[in-house]
Design a protein around this motif. Structure first.
Motif, PDB file in Angstrom:
ATOM      1  N   MET A   7      98.386   4.685 -10.285  1.00  0.00           N
ATOM      2  CA  MET A   7      98.134   4.129  -8.964  1.00  0.00           C
ATOM      3  C   MET A   7      99.385   4.202  -8.090  1.00  0.00           C
ATOM      4  O   MET A   7      99.292   4.372  -6.873  1.00  0.00           O
ATOM      5  CB  MET A   7      97.671   2.678  -9.083  1.00  0.00           C
ATOM      6  N   GLY A   8     100.560   4.091  -8.729  1.00  0.00           N
ATOM      7  CA  GLY A   8     101.799   4.229  -7.970  1.00  0.00           C
ATOM      8  C   GLY A   8     101.962   5.639  -7.430  1.00  0.00           C
ATOM      9  O   GLY A   8     102.384   5.837  -6.276  1.00  0.00           O
ATOM     10  N   CYS A   9     101.615   6.612  -8.255  1.00  0.00           N
ATOM     11  CA  CYS A   9     101.657   8.022  -7.832  1.00  0.00           C
ATOM     12  C   CYS A   9     100.672   8.261  -6.696  1.00  0.00           C
ATOM     13  O   CYS A   9     100.996   8.914  -5.706  1.00  0.00           O
ATOM     14  CB  CYS A   9     101.348   8.912  -9.033  1.00  0.00           C
ATOM     15  N   PHE A  10      99.458   7.710  -6.854  1.00  0.00           N
ATOM     16  CA  PHE A  10      98.435   7.852  -5.813  1.00  0.00           C
ATOM     17  C   PHE A  10      98.926   7.235  -4.505  1.00  0.00           C
ATOM     18  O   PHE A  10      98.790   7.835  -3.434  1.00  0.00           O
ATOM     19  CB  PHE A  10      97.134   7.178  -6.263  1.00  0.00           C
ATOM     20  N   ALA A  11      99.507   6.025  -4.587  1.00  0.00           N
ATOM     21  CA  ALA A  11      99.979   5.330  -3.392  1.00  0.00           C
ATOM     22  C   ALA A  11     101.089   6.112  -2.691  1.00  0.00           C
ATOM     23  O   ALA A  11     101.118   6.204  -1.454  1.00  0.00           O
ATOM     24  CB  ALA A  11     100.479   3.934  -3.767  1.00  0.00           C
ATOM     25  N   PHE A  12     102.002   6.692  -3.477  1.00  0.00           N
ATOM     26  CA  PHE A  12     103.108   7.459  -2.895  1.00  0.00           C
ATOM     27  C   PHE A  12     102.596   8.675  -2.128  1.00  0.00           C
ATOM     28  O   PHE A  12     102.997   8.916  -0.981  1.00  0.00           O
ATOM     29  CB  PHE A  12     104.069   7.907  -3.996  1.00  0.00           C
ATOM     30  N   VAL A  68      90.009   2.942  -2.635  1.00  0.00           N
ATOM     31  CA  VAL A  68      90.814   2.195  -3.598  1.00  0.00           C
ATOM     32  C   VAL A  68      90.318   0.767  -3.774  1.00  0.00           C
ATOM     33  O   VAL A  68      90.297   0.233  -4.887  1.00  0.00           O
ATOM     34  CB  VAL A  68      92.300   2.196  -3.182  1.00  0.00           C
ATOM     35  N   VAL A  69      89.909   0.121  -2.671  1.00  0.00           N
ATOM     36  CA  VAL A  69      89.546  -1.304  -2.739  1.00  0.00           C
ATOM     37  C   VAL A  69      88.133  -1.534  -3.276  1.00  0.00           C
ATOM     38  O   VAL A  69      87.746  -2.689  -3.486  1.00  0.00           O
ATOM     39  CB  VAL A  69      89.681  -1.964  -1.350  1.00  0.00           C
ATOM     40  N   ILE A 198      96.859  18.708  -1.781  1.00  0.00           N
ATOM     41  CA  ILE A 198      96.529  19.093  -3.158  1.00  0.00           C
ATOM     42  C   ILE A 198      96.943  18.004  -4.139  1.00  0.00           C
ATOM     43  O   ILE A 198      96.201  17.661  -5.060  1.00  0.00           O
ATOM     44  CB  ILE A 198      97.198  20.439  -3.520  1.00  0.00           C
ATOM     45  N   SER A 199      98.113  17.428  -3.917  1.00  0.00           N
ATOM     46  CA  SER A 199      98.598  16.355  -4.800  1.00  0.00           C
ATOM     47  C   SER A 199      97.667  15.151  -4.752  1.00  0.00           C
ATOM     48  O   SER A 199      97.380  14.530  -5.794  1.00  0.00           O
ATOM     49  CB  SER A 199     100.010  15.928  -4.395  1.00  0.00           C
ATOM     50  N   LEU A 200      97.174  14.834  -3.556  1.00  0.00           N
ATOM     51  CA  LEU A 200      96.286  13.675  -3.437  1.00  0.00           C
ATOM     52  C   LEU A 200      94.923  13.955  -4.064  1.00  0.00           C
ATOM     53  O   LEU A 200      94.305  13.048  -4.630  1.00  0.00           O
ATOM     54  CB  LEU A 200      96.128  13.281  -1.966  1.00  0.00           C
ATOM     55  N   ILE A 201      94.457  15.184  -3.975  1.00  0.00           N
ATOM     56  CA  ILE A 201      93.205  15.554  -4.642  1.00  0.00           C
ATOM     57  C   ILE A 201      93.341  15.368  -6.149  1.00  0.00           C
ATOM     58  O   ILE A 201      92.452  14.808  -6.812  1.00  0.00           O
ATOM     59  CB  ILE A 201      92.812  17.005  -4.314  1.00  0.00           C
ATOM     60  N   LEU A 202      94.460  15.817  -6.699  1.00  0.00           N
ATOM     61  CA  LEU A 202      94.695  15.678  -8.138  1.00  0.00           C
ATOM     62  C   LEU A 202      94.806  14.208  -8.538  1.00  0.00           C
ATOM     63  O   LEU A 202      94.216  13.776  -9.536  1.00  0.00           O
ATOM     64  CB  LEU A 202      95.964  16.436  -8.538  1.00  0.00           C
ATOM     65  N   ALA A 203      95.562  13.434  -7.748  1.00  0.00           N
ATOM     66  CA  ALA A 203      95.716  12.010  -8.056  1.00  0.00           C
ATOM     67  C   ALA A 203      94.383  11.287  -7.953  1.00  0.00           C
ATOM     68  O   ALA A 203      94.052  10.443  -8.804  1.00  0.00           O
ATOM     69  CB  ALA A 203      96.733  11.389  -7.099  1.00  0.00           C
ATOM     70  N   SER A 204      93.610  11.617  -6.931  1.00  0.00           N
ATOM     71  CA  SER A 204      92.296  11.003  -6.751  1.00  0.00           C
ATOM     72  C   SER A 204      91.367  11.330  -7.914  1.00  0.00           C
ATOM     73  O   SER A 204      90.653  10.459  -8.422  1.00  0.00           O
ATOM     74  CB  SER A 204      91.681  11.482  -5.433  1.00  0.00           C
TER      75      SER A 204
END
Length: 230
Positions: A7-12, A68-69, A198-204
């Motif tokens: 979740m920290g990675c996703f938030a960043f 997220v919520v 792309i990073s957010l797609i992977l994190a999601s």
């Protein structure tokens, strides 16, 4: 439960997305300010495209917060988020590629732009860069202002415009130098947004998989009477 690291990675990455959107919106507004050279390099249509991209990224950030919520078993928000990110990626590719393609023939492309400028704009730029005409002193030259008087133009017409030593006398060099720097920075930055997307797609996707895994174990646990596996 989704790990704090994930979740920290996703938030960043999500914060990087909102920062990218804010930057796109801010510069699309700032660069609309009266500036002859900047307005010549970046048209109103270009800035509107940048504004659309910025708004799309900010809207996607809002979708990510909603996703997220939501309760742990609800993943439709992340599915919608990923579709929004794919759309953002397509917008980035279209805008970035358009700007990049325009830079491939800057000298020719900006000759057309120079020709479309009003007389006073060309006079102002000739005075600013101490140059006369576009490719040479016979090409769309304005014999006016503080630099390009008739005597100066007659002299410049005797020079070989193809000689690099004489190129600074003609407006094609300073204009395309500024345009090249500006447009390269623009399409490089726009393409850089793709890394965030792309990073957010992977994190999601990781968050979705983890939430589904947690729900699956909860159901198994419930079938065992809530005693777990021990």
């Amino acid at each position: 439960m989704v790990s704090r690291k994930l979740m920290g990675c996703f938030a960043f990455v999500d914060l990087c997305l909102v920062a990218a959107g804010a930057v796109a919106v801010a510069f699309s507004i700032i660069w609309r300010a009266p500036n002859i050279l900047m307005n010549m390099v970046l048209s109103s249509a270009d800035l509107t495209a940048g504004l659309v991209l910025g708004i799309a990224l900010l809207a996607t950030f809002v979708v990510s917060i909603i996703a997220v919520v939501q309760r742990n078993h609800v993943t439709i928000g992340f599915v919608i988020l990923n579709y929004c990110l794919i759309l953002d990626g397509l917008i980035v590719i279209v805008i970035g590629t358009f700007v990049w393609y325009f830079t491939l023939q800057e000298r020719v492309n900006f000759h057309k732009v120079w020709a479309d400028q009003p007389t006073q704009t060309r006079i102002t730029l000739q005075d600013q860069f101490k140059c006369c005409g576009y490719f040479d002193a016979t090409d769309l030259v304005e014999i006016a202002g503080t630099f390009c008087n008739q005597t100066q133009v007659d002299f410049l017409r005797t020079l070989d415009a193809a000689d690099d030593n004489n190129s600074h006398f003609f407006c094609v060099k300073p204009i395309t130098a500024f345009a090249d720097m500006t447009l390269n920075n623009v399409f490089t930055s726009v393409y850089g947004f793709m890394a965030i997307i792309i990073s957010l797609i992977l994190a999601s996707s990781c968050v979705v998989n983890k939430r589904k895994e947690d729900e699956r174990f909860k159901k198994i646990d419930a079938k065992r009477g809530g005693k777990g596996f021990v």
